[in-house]
Design a protein around this motif. Structure first.
Motif, PDB file in Angstrom:
ATOM      1  N   THR A 166      -0.222   5.491   5.817  1.00 38.22           N
ATOM      2  CA  THR A 166       0.124   6.901   5.628  1.00 38.22           C
ATOM      3  C   THR A 166       1.181   7.323   6.646  1.00 38.22           C
ATOM      4  N   PRO A 186      -9.027  -0.121  11.441  1.00 38.28           N
ATOM      5  CA  PRO A 186      -9.719  -0.578  10.232  1.00 38.28           C
ATOM      6  C   PRO A 186      -9.019  -0.107   8.962  1.00 38.28           C
ATOM      7  N   SER A 187      -9.342  -0.751   7.867  1.00 43.36           N
ATOM      8  CA  SER A 187      -8.810  -0.377   6.560  1.00 43.36           C
ATOM      9  C   SER A 187      -9.116   1.093   6.281  1.00 43.36           C
ATOM     10  N   ILE A 232      -6.353  13.532   5.882  1.00 39.56           N
ATOM     11  CA  ILE A 232      -6.320  12.091   6.205  1.00 39.56           C
ATOM     12  C   ILE A 232      -5.879  11.884   7.656  1.00 39.56           C
ATOM     13  N   ALA A 284      -7.774   3.599   7.811  1.00 35.10           N
ATOM     14  CA  ALA A 284      -7.646   4.432   9.011  1.00 35.10           C
ATOM     15  C   ALA A 284      -6.454   5.386   8.936  1.00 35.10           C
ATOM     16  N   HIS A 291      -2.167  -6.171  11.167  1.00 31.76           N
ATOM     17  CA  HIS A 291      -3.539  -6.468  10.778  1.00 31.76           C
ATOM     18  C   HIS A 291      -4.134  -7.519  11.704  1.00 31.76           C
ATOM     19  N   LYS A 309      -2.966   3.974   8.627  1.00 29.87           N
ATOM     20  CA  LYS A 309      -1.767   3.292   9.126  1.00 29.87           C
ATOM     21  C   LYS A 309      -0.589   3.411   8.148  1.00 29.87           C
ATOM     22  N   ARG A 367       1.608   2.637  -3.331  1.00 28.18           N
ATOM     23  CA  ARG A 367       0.550   2.896  -4.294  1.00 28.18           C
ATOM     24  C   ARG A 367       0.783   4.198  -5.073  1.00 28.18           C
ATOM     25  N   ARG A 408       4.422   6.131   5.349  1.00 28.19           N
ATOM     26  CA  ARG A 408       4.878   6.946   4.212  1.00 28.19           C
ATOM     27  C   ARG A 408       5.476   8.265   4.693  1.00 28.19           C
ATOM     28  N   GLN A 432       0.826  -1.204   0.000  1.00 27.27           N
ATOM     29  CA  GLN A 432       0.000   0.000   0.000  1.00 27.27           C
ATOM     30  C   GLN A 432       0.866   1.262   0.000  1.00 27.27           C
ATOM     31  N   TYR A 464      -3.457  13.836   1.278  1.00 34.05           N
ATOM     32  CA  TYR A 464      -2.832  13.701  -0.044  1.00 34.05           C
ATOM     33  C   TYR A 464      -3.320  14.821  -0.949  1.00 34.05           C
TER      34      TYR A 464
HETATM   35  P1  ATP Z   1      -5.208  -0.587   5.025  1.00 34.90           P
HETATM   36  O1  ATP Z   1      -5.309  -1.307   6.343  1.00 34.90           O
HETATM   37  O2  ATP Z   1      -6.338  -0.923   4.126  1.00 34.90           O
HETATM   38  O3  ATP Z   1      -3.864  -0.724   4.374  1.00 34.90           O
HETATM   39  P2  ATP Z   1      -4.531   2.051   6.062  1.00 34.90           P
HETATM   40  O4  ATP Z   1      -5.029   2.251   7.453  1.00 34.90           O
HETATM   41  O5  ATP Z   1      -3.097   1.727   5.879  1.00 34.90           O
HETATM   42  O6  ATP Z   1      -5.439   0.974   5.335  1.00 34.90           O
HETATM   43  P3  ATP Z   1      -3.991   4.323   4.359  1.00 34.90           P
HETATM   44  O7  ATP Z   1      -3.417   3.553   3.213  1.00 34.90           O
HETATM   45  O8  ATP Z   1      -3.057   5.071   5.222  1.00 34.90           O
HETATM   46  O9  ATP Z   1      -4.911   3.379   5.258  1.00 34.90           O
HETATM   47  O10 ATP Z   1      -5.079   5.318   3.744  1.00 34.90           O
HETATM   48  C1  ATP Z   1      -5.738   6.303   4.523  1.00 34.90           C
HETATM   49  C2  ATP Z   1      -6.655   7.093   3.615  1.00 34.90           C
HETATM   50  O11 ATP Z   1      -5.877   7.795   2.648  1.00 34.90           O
HETATM   51  C3  ATP Z   1      -7.638   6.249   2.823  1.00 34.90           C
HETATM   52  O12 ATP Z   1      -8.866   6.897   2.822  1.00 34.90           O
HETATM   53  C4  ATP Z   1      -7.064   6.208   1.427  1.00 34.90           C
HETATM   54  O13 ATP Z   1      -8.068   6.150   0.475  1.00 34.90           O
HETATM   55  C5  ATP Z   1      -6.329   7.540   1.333  1.00 34.90           C
HETATM   56  N1  ATP Z   1      -5.152   7.460   0.435  1.00 34.90           N
HETATM   57  C6  ATP Z   1      -4.142   6.581   0.539  1.00 34.90           C
HETATM   58  N2  ATP Z   1      -3.216   6.809  -0.421  1.00 34.90           N
HETATM   59  C7  ATP Z   1      -3.659   7.860  -1.144  1.00 34.90           C
HETATM   60  C8  ATP Z   1      -3.146   8.600  -2.265  1.00 34.90           C
HETATM   61  N3  ATP Z   1      -1.990   8.288  -2.828  1.00 34.90           N
HETATM   62  N4  ATP Z   1      -3.888   9.621  -2.719  1.00 34.90           N
HETATM   63  C9  ATP Z   1      -5.067   9.954  -2.141  1.00 34.90           C
HETATM   64  N5  ATP Z   1      -5.587   9.307  -1.100  1.00 34.90           N
HETATM   65  C10 ATP Z   1      -4.908   8.278  -0.583  1.00 34.90           C
END
Ligand code: ATP
Length: 302
Positions: A95, A88-89, A69, A91, A247, A93, A6, A98, A3, A63
């Motif tokens: 980010t 949760p997905s 976010i 949320a 997870h 994490k 991405r 990154r 992720q 972003y």
């Molecule tokens: P998961 O458990 O599914 O990996 P996560 O908690 O790691 O999820 P993130 O990948 O940090 O979640 O994403 C947080 C939010 O940021 C989400 O709503 C996602 O859609 C958004 N997001 C992630 N990457 C980008 C991007 N490159 N551009 C715009 N929005 C993004």
């Protein structure tokens, strides 16, 4: 951490390289160094780390300008501690990961390592201090030795063997007629998911970073292999400051602190026991996952 990357999919070169199966994290960083808009400030000093604490101070990030976010995130991972991030997905994490690598800069707030704002030091020095073990490790079509040594310029044979031992892949290497010189990948020895993961861990050990970022979702591995890898990771993360994106909650129950994220905010934090007592989102996720685990044998028997 798939992720995590991405945002890079749009970069044709990276995309092609991924398709060839030749990419790894470090190579990815080099490409990023030349491609992304985050730049070193002129004359930026190198990050100097004696006590590898990681701090997020009121970090706000989106972003896109019109969609926040992370909403003012603050936490600290003391040197040598292990903090897990769950939730949760979506949320936020990944980010956080990154931002720690400085793929992006926060809109507001600061991220500090050993008291130094990571936006003000060179990216190369920042990344030299952070080891990543992603959930899906991709190797070069090269020798095992090359793949491990890639963690650090100038790694000696001894360093490589010690790292292989630490990552519990030495027995496999010793069984191969050509040892470290065995080619792996498409043209060589096909390694299993767990073995690839171990090569990635060995690479991190060669690098010997004070800070580790782990992505613990190991859905590609069977339970026995996953347990063995988790055990290795636990050993590797001793005495290092570790941030685990988790997870499955069972893998992080012994973390020093667990941050529970929801919609870009830390909604609960504490030890596993304290969070269970609190009986909130974490306790609910835990109960659900326990129930799912109990369902597995029943489902498998059908
Ligand atoms: P998961 O458990 O599914 O990996 P996560 O908690 O790691 O999820 P993130 O990948 O940090 O979640 O994403 C947080 C939010 O940021 C989400 O709503 C996602 O859609 C958004 N997001 C992630 N990457 C980008 C991007 N490159 N551009 C715009 N929005 C993004």
């Amino acid at each position: 951490l798939v992720q995590l990357f991405r945002p890079l999919d749009m970069l044709g070169m990276v995309y092609r390289t991924i398709r060839q199966g030749l990419i790894d994290m470090a190579a990815m960083f080099r490409l990023i160094d030349t491609r992304l808009e985050v730049e070193d400030t002129p004359g930026a000093p190198a990050l100097m780390v004696q006590h590898p604490t990681v701090q997020f101070e009121d970090v706000v990030f989106g972003y896109d300008p019109d969609r926040t976010i992370l909403h003012g995130l603050s936490f600290e991972v003391p040197a040598g501690n292990r903090t897990a991030i769950v939730g949760p997905s979506g949320a936020g994490k990944s980010t956080i990961a990154r931002l720690l690598f400085r793929f992006y800069d926060p809109g507001e707030g600061r991220i500090l390592i050993d008291g130094q704002d990571i936006a003000l030091v060179t990216q190369a020095s920042l990344r030299a201090h952070i080891g990543i073990v992603p959930q899906d490790s991709v190797l070069f079509n090269e020798t095992i030795g090359y793949n491990i040594a890639y963690g650090r310029d100038g790694a000696t044979q001894d360093d490589i063997l010690r790292a292989a031992q630490g990552a519990a892949i030495l027995p496999l290497i010793e069984r191969l007629p050509r040892g470290l010189d065995t080619e792996v990948g498409e043209r060589g020895l096909k390694l299993s998911g767990g073995e690839k993961q171990r090569v990635a861990i060995a690479r991190t050990l060669v690098k010997n970073p004070p800070i580790l970022l782990l992505d613990e979702a190991t859905s590609a591995l069977d339970t026995g292999t996953e347990q063995a890898i988790l055990e290795t990771l636990r050993r590797v993360s001793e005495n290092r400051t570790t941030l685990s994106i988790a997870h499955r909650l069972s893998t992080i129950a012994d973390a020093d602190e667990i941050l529970v994220m929801d919609h870009g905010r830390i909604v609960e934090r504490g030890s596993h026991r304290a969070l269970l007592r609190h009986d909130g989102l974490y306790a609910e996720m835990w109960t659900r996952q326990q129930a799912e685990r109990e369902d597995i044998p029943a489902a498998a028997a059908e």
